[in-house]
Design an enzyme around this catalytic site. Structure first.
Site, PDB file in Angstrom:
ATOM      1  N   ARG A 158      55.679  28.833  62.689  1.00  0.00           N
ATOM      2  CA  ARG A 158      55.937  27.826  63.742  1.00  0.00           C
ATOM      3  C   ARG A 158      55.480  28.288  65.129  1.00  0.00           C
ATOM      4  O   ARG A 158      56.115  27.977  66.149  1.00  0.00           O
ATOM      5  CB  ARG A 158      57.437  27.477  63.815  1.00  0.00           C
ATOM      6  CG  ARG A 158      57.982  26.761  62.611  1.00  0.00           C
ATOM      7  CD  ARG A 158      57.376  25.375  62.426  1.00  0.00           C
ATOM      8  NE  ARG A 158      58.106  24.610  61.442  1.00  0.00           N
ATOM      9  CZ  ARG A 158      57.949  24.741  60.117  1.00  0.00           C
ATOM     10  NH1 ARG A 158      57.048  25.578  59.648  1.00  0.00           N
ATOM     11  NH2 ARG A 158      58.657  24.011  59.286  1.00  0.00           N
ATOM     12  N   SER A 229      63.659  19.849  62.307  1.00  0.00           N
ATOM     13  CA  SER A 229      64.442  21.088  62.444  1.00  0.00           C
ATOM     14  C   SER A 229      64.537  21.452  63.914  1.00  0.00           C
ATOM     15  O   SER A 229      63.508  21.574  64.579  1.00  0.00           O
ATOM     16  CB  SER A 229      63.752  22.249  61.733  1.00  0.00           C
ATOM     17  OG  SER A 229      63.603  21.968  60.373  1.00  0.00           O
ATOM     18  N   GLU A 326      63.040  25.604  67.729  1.00  0.00           N
ATOM     19  CA  GLU A 326      61.688  25.246  67.298  1.00  0.00           C
ATOM     20  C   GLU A 326      61.147  24.139  68.205  1.00  0.00           C
ATOM     21  O   GLU A 326      59.953  24.038  68.479  1.00  0.00           O
ATOM     22  CB  GLU A 326      61.735  24.770  65.839  1.00  0.00           C
ATOM     23  CG  GLU A 326      60.386  24.278  65.377  1.00  0.00           C
ATOM     24  CD  GLU A 326      60.390  23.633  63.991  1.00  0.00           C
ATOM     25  OE1 GLU A 326      61.053  24.145  63.096  1.00  0.00           O
ATOM     26  OE2 GLU A 326      59.694  22.627  63.837  1.00  0.00           O
TER      27      GLU A 326
HETATM   28  N1  EPU Z   1      70.998  24.419  53.652  1.00  0.00           N
HETATM   29  C1  EPU Z   1      72.338  24.473  53.984  1.00  0.00           C
HETATM   30  N2  EPU Z   1      72.887  23.410  54.652  1.00  0.00           N
HETATM   31  C2  EPU Z   1      72.176  22.295  54.970  1.00  0.00           C
HETATM   32  C3  EPU Z   1      70.805  22.236  54.593  1.00  0.00           C
HETATM   33  C4  EPU Z   1      70.237  23.322  53.965  1.00  0.00           C
HETATM   34  O1  EPU Z   1      73.028  25.445  53.720  1.00  0.00           O
HETATM   35  O2  EPU Z   1      72.759  21.380  55.579  1.00  0.00           O
HETATM   36  C5  EPU Z   1      70.386  25.616  53.021  1.00  0.00           C
HETATM   37  C6  EPU Z   1      70.241  25.498  51.531  1.00  0.00           C
HETATM   38  O3  EPU Z   1      70.634  26.724  50.996  1.00  0.00           O
HETATM   39  C7  EPU Z   1      68.749  25.337  51.312  1.00  0.00           C
HETATM   40  C8  EPU Z   1      68.160  26.043  52.510  1.00  0.00           C
HETATM   41  O4  EPU Z   1      69.110  25.831  53.541  1.00  0.00           O
HETATM   42  O5  EPU Z   1      68.356  25.936  50.135  1.00  0.00           O
HETATM   43  C9  EPU Z   1      66.812  25.495  52.927  1.00  0.00           C
HETATM   44  O6  EPU Z   1      66.920  24.115  53.253  1.00  0.00           O
HETATM   45  P1  EPU Z   1      65.653  23.140  53.239  1.00  0.00           P
HETATM   46  O7  EPU Z   1      64.919  23.257  51.953  1.00  0.00           O
HETATM   47  O8  EPU Z   1      66.104  21.781  53.644  1.00  0.00           O
HETATM   48  O9  EPU Z   1      64.693  23.743  54.316  1.00  0.00           O
HETATM   49  P2  EPU Z   1      64.918  24.333  55.784  1.00  0.00           P
HETATM   50  O10 EPU Z   1      64.727  25.797  55.731  1.00  0.00           O
HETATM   51  O11 EPU Z   1      66.195  23.850  56.402  1.00  0.00           O
HETATM   52  C10 EPU Z   1      62.401  24.240  56.406  1.00  0.00           C
HETATM   53  C11 EPU Z   1      61.578  23.731  57.544  1.00  0.00           C
HETATM   54  C12 EPU Z   1      61.397  22.208  57.435  1.00  0.00           C
HETATM   55  C13 EPU Z   1      60.721  21.918  56.102  1.00  0.00           C
HETATM   56  C14 EPU Z   1      61.592  22.470  54.970  1.00  0.00           C
HETATM   57  C15 EPU Z   1      60.950  22.323  53.603  1.00  0.00           C
HETATM   58  C16 EPU Z   1      61.982  25.258  59.390  1.00  0.00           C
HETATM   59  C17 EPU Z   1      62.688  25.474  60.681  1.00  0.00           C
HETATM   60  N3  EPU Z   1      62.205  24.087  58.800  1.00  0.00           N
HETATM   61  O12 EPU Z   1      63.703  23.669  56.560  1.00  0.00           O
HETATM   62  O13 EPU Z   1      60.554  21.786  58.473  1.00  0.00           O
HETATM   63  O14 EPU Z   1      60.521  20.518  55.931  1.00  0.00           O
HETATM   64  O15 EPU Z   1      61.807  23.879  55.176  1.00  0.00           O
HETATM   65  O16 EPU Z   1      59.917  23.243  53.461  1.00  0.00           O
HETATM   66  O17 EPU Z   1      61.217  26.117  58.943  1.00  0.00           O
HETATM   67  C18 EPU Z   1      60.545  21.016  60.738  1.00  0.00           C
HETATM   68  O18 EPU Z   1      59.962  22.057  61.021  1.00  0.00           O
HETATM   69  O19 EPU Z   1      60.849  20.142  61.599  1.00  0.00           O
HETATM   70  C19 EPU Z   1      60.952  20.797  59.360  1.00  0.00           C
HETATM   71  C20 EPU Z   1      61.667  19.718  58.976  1.00  0.00           C
END
Ligand code: EPU
Length: 330
Positions: A158, A229, A326
């Site tokens: 990012r 995010s 971010e």
């Molecule tokens: N989780 C929680 N609580 C929640 C949501 C998620 O505990 O309310 C935990 C779960 O364990 C899950 C893990 O977080 O396994 C990861 O969650 P998720 O797959 O939704 O992905 P993320 O890490 O929260 C990142 C990117 C997103 C991207 C997704 C999918 C960043 C900051 N964000 O989110 O990107 O769509 O992975 O690859 O890296 C963005 O940058 O705006 C964005 C939406």
């Protein structure tokens, strides 16, 4: 070129914050870029696409250059070349419909093409840096175009050279290497489950599946204003992982493929601190995903900033981890 004064930006930021800028112009083409005044200082300029990664905390004393959405995609020297004003998701659709692979995992990301290299957009195991060959920028001080190679963009998670805001650059076009035989990346949990080993999906099928997952987790900014995010997922070392695991066995830990570097989930940290679905007035965090700061109606930029700071402080107190935004805050 028509310059508007005291222009309201509420419909131009996906958090739907009501605020004004000093001066505003619309850009529809390269010719419009070339007509920009050459004497605007870098600190006085704000280049705005769809405003999907921005928190405006007050009226801004800036010259806002708004890249208007307009699709322009061609193939030049075997590269897919897209104008900065193309909607990112239109580009994904255009490529998967031609069976060109490489950005199918990035389906459904809001925003314009010009913003994509800016923060090295990524999702489901893919980042734009994996396929990007060059970024063309327009220098409004010199009136010249300049091409940066992938390496010169200095991409990391990012982040890119563009985030330093120390050059008078406006991203005008990008060139991507997308091919009919690009390898699929189905390593992300939900994708792996959906497509078993013996079935090789098309790029279109992967993009459609990604859209389904996104729609089930992330709110549509047109219905519930948000900027995706809000924080990055923190990178921590093995020592910190061990320390936290002593008290919190369930903490999600992801490999970064770098020695002694692990990623944890900002959403998980926020949820543990009680922020999932937490709301004060119209500012809050989404009830289905703790990483999404949302505006339930009339939250001001200051309300949203206050909520984000409160969340950051709580994570620091509980886990000794400093979350990093971010979203760009102005
Ligand atoms: N989780 C929680 N609580 C929640 C949501 C998620 O505990 O309310 C935990 C779960 O364990 C899950 C893990 O977080 O396994 C990861 O969650 P998720 O797959 O939704 O992905 P993320 O890490 O929260 C990142 C990117 C997103 C991207 C997704 C999918 C960043 C900051 N964000 O989110 O990107 O769509 O992975 O690859 O890296 C963005 O940058 O705006 C964005 C939406």
């Amino acid at each position: 070129m028509k310059i508007h004064r005291n222009y309201n930006l509420k419909h131009l930021n996906t958090l739907s914050v009501d605020c004004c800028c000093d001066q505003y112009v619309e850009i529809n083409s390269l010719a419009d870029l070339e007509a920009l005044p050459t004497d605007i200082k870098i600190t006085e300029m704000l280049v705005l696409g769809s405003g999907s990664n921005l928190l405006l905390t007050q009226d801004i004393n800036r010259f806002v250059v708004h890249i208007k959405p307009r699709r322009h995609i061609t193939i030049v020297d075997n590269l897919v070349v897209a104008w900065a004003g193309t909607e990112w998701n239109d580009l994904v659709n255009w490529t998967v419909d031609r069976n060109l692979g490489g950005i199918e995992n990035l389906a459904g990301i809001p925003g314009l093409v010009g913003a994509a290299p800016f923060q090295n957009i990524g999702a489901y195991g893919t980042e734009i840096k994996d396929v990007l060959v060059w970024v063309e920028v327009y220098n409004w001080h010199t009136g010249l175009y300049h091409r940066l190679s992938n390496e010169e963009c200095m991409f990391t998670y990012r982040h890119s050279v563009f985030k330093y805001h120390d050059q008078p650059w406006i991203i005008s076009r990008i060139g991507l290497d997308l091919r009919p035989n690009s390898p699929l990346n189905l390593s992300y949990g939900n994708l792996q489950e959906k497509f078993s080993n013996d079935f090789k999906p098309s790029y279109r099928q992967v993009a459609d599946e990604v859209l389904k997952i996104r729609n089930s987790k992330l709110p549509d900014p047109n219905r519930l204003p948000n900027a995706g995010s809000f924080f990055k997922n923190p990178i921590i070392n093995a020592q910190i992982v061990k320390r936290i695991q002593r008290r919190f066995k369930d903490i999600p830990i992801f490999d970064t493929n770098k020695a002694n570097e692990f990623k944890t989930s900002a959403a998980w940290l926020l949820e543990q601190c009680g922020f999932k679905g937490h709301r004060e007035g119209d500012a809050g965090f989404y009830d289905k995903h703790a990483l999404i700061l949302v505006n339930h109606g009339d939250a001001t930029g200051a309300d949203l900033l206050r909520m984000s700071k409160m969340a950051k402080r709580a994570v620091k107190n509980k886990f000794s981890i400093e979350l990093e935004e971010e979203v760009r805050i102005l």
